[in-house]
Write a protein that holds these residues in place. Structure first.
Motif, PDB file in Angstrom:
ATOM      1  N   GLU A   1      44.409  41.256  29.895  1.00 17.52           N
ATOM      2  CA  GLU A   1      45.810  41.629  30.140  1.00 17.52           C
ATOM      3  C   GLU A   1      46.764  40.561  29.622  1.00 17.52           C
ATOM      4  OE1 GLU A   1      45.847  42.372  34.343  1.00 17.52           O
ATOM      5  OE2 GLU A   1      44.926  44.358  34.108  1.00 17.52           O
ATOM      6  N   ARG A   2      46.451  39.287  29.872  1.00 19.04           N
ATOM      7  CA  ARG A   2      47.336  38.206  29.429  1.00 19.04           C
ATOM      8  C   ARG A   2      47.406  38.109  27.912  1.00 19.04           C
ATOM      9  NH1 ARG A   2      46.358  33.022  33.343  1.00 19.04           N
ATOM     10  NH2 ARG A   2      47.697  32.002  31.821  1.00 19.04           N
ATOM     11  N   MET A   3      46.255  38.362  27.258  1.00 21.26           N
ATOM     12  CA  MET A   3      46.209  38.211  25.807  1.00 21.26           C
ATOM     13  C   MET A   3      46.496  39.515  25.066  1.00 21.26           C
ATOM     14  SD  MET A   3      42.978  35.613  25.338  1.00 21.26           S
ATOM     15  CE  MET A   3      43.177  35.557  23.548  1.00 21.26           C
ATOM     16  N   GLY A   4      46.520  40.631  25.795  1.00 20.89           N
ATOM     17  CA  GLY A   4      46.784  41.919  25.166  1.00 20.89           C
ATOM     18  C   GLY A   4      45.631  42.406  24.295  1.00 20.89           C
TER      19      GLY A   4
ATOM     20  N   ALA B   1      40.964  32.305  25.132  1.00 24.55           N
ATOM     21  CA  ALA B   1      40.123  33.087  26.049  1.00 24.55           C
ATOM     22  C   ALA B   1      39.138  32.165  26.775  1.00 24.55           C
ATOM     23  CB  ALA B   1      39.379  34.179  25.284  1.00 24.55           C
ATOM     24  N   PHE B   2      38.539  31.250  26.033  1.00 24.55           N
ATOM     25  CA  PHE B   2      37.577  30.307  26.617  1.00 24.55           C
ATOM     26  C   PHE B   2      38.247  29.449  27.693  1.00 24.55           C
ATOM     27  CE2 PHE B   2      35.705  26.052  26.625  1.00 24.55           C
ATOM     28  CZ  PHE B   2      34.381  26.336  26.920  1.00 24.55           C
ATOM     29  N   LEU B   3      39.402  28.887  27.375  1.00 24.51           N
ATOM     30  CA  LEU B   3      40.085  28.010  28.325  1.00 24.51           C
ATOM     31  C   LEU B   3      40.580  28.775  29.556  1.00 24.51           C
ATOM     32  CD1 LEU B   3      42.026  25.686  25.855  1.00 24.51           C
ATOM     33  CD2 LEU B   3      39.984  25.132  27.211  1.00 24.51           C
ATOM     34  N   LEU B   4      41.064  29.995  29.352  1.00 27.44           N
ATOM     35  CA  LEU B   4      41.496  30.792  30.499  1.00 27.44           C
ATOM     36  C   LEU B   4      40.316  31.064  31.437  1.00 27.44           C
ATOM     37  CD1 LEU B   4      43.928  33.343  28.812  1.00 27.44           C
ATOM     38  CD2 LEU B   4      44.533  31.566  30.482  1.00 27.44           C
ATOM     39  N   ARG B   5      39.154  31.267  30.866  1.00 25.69           N
ATOM     40  CA  ARG B   5      37.967  31.548  31.689  1.00 25.69           C
ATOM     41  C   ARG B   5      37.439  30.275  32.339  1.00 25.69           C
ATOM     42  NH1 ARG B   5      35.415  33.104  35.261  1.00 25.69           N
ATOM     43  NH2 ARG B   5      33.217  33.608  35.168  1.00 25.69           N
ATOM     44  N   LYS B   6      37.259  29.235  31.548  1.00 28.51           N
ATOM     45  CA  LYS B   6      36.588  28.035  32.035  1.00 28.51           C
ATOM     46  C   LYS B   6      37.496  27.075  32.790  1.00 28.51           C
ATOM     47  CE  LYS B   6      32.587  29.029  30.471  1.00 28.51           C
ATOM     48  NZ  LYS B   6      31.491  29.273  31.384  1.00 28.51           N
ATOM     49  N   VAL B   7      38.743  26.976  32.380  1.00 32.85           N
ATOM     50  CA  VAL B   7      39.648  26.021  33.017  1.00 32.85           C
ATOM     51  C   VAL B   7      40.449  26.684  34.135  1.00 32.85           C
ATOM     52  CG1 VAL B   7      41.600  24.462  32.646  1.00 32.85           C
ATOM     53  CG2 VAL B   7      39.779  24.616  30.930  1.00 32.85           C
TER      54      VAL B   7
ATOM     55  N   ASP C   1      39.792  29.734  35.365  1.00 34.54           N
ATOM     56  CA  ASP C   1      38.903  30.620  36.123  1.00 34.54           C
ATOM     57  C   ASP C   1      39.445  32.048  36.226  1.00 34.54           C
ATOM     58  OD1 ASP C   1      36.473  31.006  37.370  1.00 34.54           O
ATOM     59  OD2 ASP C   1      37.335  30.760  39.375  1.00 34.54           O
ATOM     60  N   CYS C   2      40.049  32.535  35.143  1.00 32.05           N
ATOM     61  CA  CYS C   2      40.549  33.907  35.111  1.00 32.05           C
ATOM     62  C   CYS C   2      39.387  34.870  34.874  1.00 32.05           C
ATOM     63  CB  CYS C   2      41.562  34.092  33.975  1.00 32.05           C
ATOM     64  SG  CYS C   2      43.084  33.159  34.196  1.00 32.05           S
ATOM     65  N   SER C   3      39.523  36.057  35.407  1.00 29.57           N
ATOM     66  CA  SER C   3      38.515  37.090  35.159  1.00 29.57           C
ATOM     67  C   SER C   3      38.717  37.632  33.741  1.00 29.57           C
ATOM     68  CB  SER C   3      38.661  38.238  36.158  1.00 29.57           C
ATOM     69  OG  SER C   3      39.834  38.994  35.877  1.00 29.57           O
ATOM     70  N   HIS C   4      37.721  38.339  33.253  1.00 25.27           N
ATOM     71  CA  HIS C   4      37.832  38.918  31.907  1.00 25.27           C
ATOM     72  C   HIS C   4      38.981  39.910  31.844  1.00 25.27           C
ATOM     73  CE1 HIS C   4      33.379  37.916  30.891  1.00 25.27           C
ATOM     74  NE2 HIS C   4      34.114  36.861  31.141  1.00 25.27           N
ATOM     75  N   LEU C   5      39.181  40.666  32.920  1.00 29.13           N
ATOM     76  CA  LEU C   5      40.284  41.629  32.956  1.00 29.13           C
ATOM     77  C   LEU C   5      41.631  40.909  32.912  1.00 29.13           C
ATOM     78  CD1 LEU C   5      41.246  44.514  33.162  1.00 29.13           C
ATOM     79  CD2 LEU C   5      41.046  44.340  35.648  1.00 29.13           C
ATOM     80  N   GLU C   6      41.758  39.831  33.678  1.00 30.78           N
ATOM     81  CA  GLU C   6      43.010  39.063  33.667  1.00 30.78           C
ATOM     82  C   GLU C   6      43.288  38.489  32.276  1.00 30.78           C
ATOM     83  OE1 GLU C   6      43.255  37.182  38.147  1.00 30.78           O
ATOM     84  OE2 GLU C   6      41.822  36.310  36.739  1.00 30.78           O
ATOM     85  N   ILE C   7      42.250  37.979  31.637  1.00 31.39           N
ATOM     86  CA  ILE C   7      42.404  37.411  30.296  1.00 31.39           C
ATOM     87  C   ILE C   7      42.816  38.504  29.318  1.00 31.39           C
ATOM     88  CG2 ILE C   7      41.226  36.265  28.386  1.00 31.39           C
ATOM     89  CD1 ILE C   7      39.378  34.976  30.569  1.00 31.39           C
TER      90      ILE C   7
END
Length: 160
Positions: A129-132, A113-119, A121-127
């Motif tokens: 959905e991707r992580m379920g 979750a941290f890397l998707l956000r920081k690296v 730049d995914c939104s919380h909603l995108e994260i």
């Protein structure tokens, strides 16, 4: 009682503005119903469910507000790496090694979750959905990762 499930999810979706959070609160509402200690008959089941769901959504709002006391934007601004000082490349490389070491200590979902956000730049909603997982869980993972990295970097003598 189950016949009220979809109705409650729709009501909470409008109230909370988040269908996943609404589903979570609805599930918690039904769990509270099942966990009742008294065997008393509920005279108005629909009213009971709505009151319980409303109370739980208020609790969720309070928890979210408290969690946001240390807003993610503030954490973002603090940053772990200071990219404004290119002349300090050696220091940044050291910070990067320490950060990687701290990230390696995190659970896989928290790190992801941290890397998707920081690296990425995914939104919380995108994260979510991707992580379920729910957006609240995404926020918890990111905040926990930020706090962990800050504590570890400070303990190791880096900027915390």
């Amino acid at each position: 009682m189950i016949r009220y499930y979809q109705e409650l999810v729709l009501y909470l979706s409008r109230t909370l503005g988040d269908r996943q959070a609404a589903a979570d609160v609805t599930q918690e509402t039904f769990l509270r119903l099942l966990d009742r200690k008294t065997g008393e008959r509920i005279e108005q089941p629909r009213a009971f469910l709505y009151r319980t769901a409303t109370n739980l959504s208020i609790d969720l709002h309070r928890r979210t507000r408290v969690r946001r006391a240390e807003e993610l934007e503030t954490l973002d601004r603090e940053g772990v790496l200071d990219e404004r000082c290119p002349q300090e490349e050696a220091s940044r490389q050291q910070q990067l090694r320490l950060l990687q070491r701290a990230l390696d200590e995190l659970s896989e979902p928290c790190r992801q979750a941290f890397l998707l956000r920081k690296v990425e730049d995914c939104s919380h909603l995108e994260i979510a959905e991707r992580m379920g997982i729910s957006r609240d869980m995404v926020e918890k993972h990111i905040v926990n990762a930020m706090k962990h990295c800050r504590v570890r970097l400070k303990a190791w003598g880096g900027p915390g």
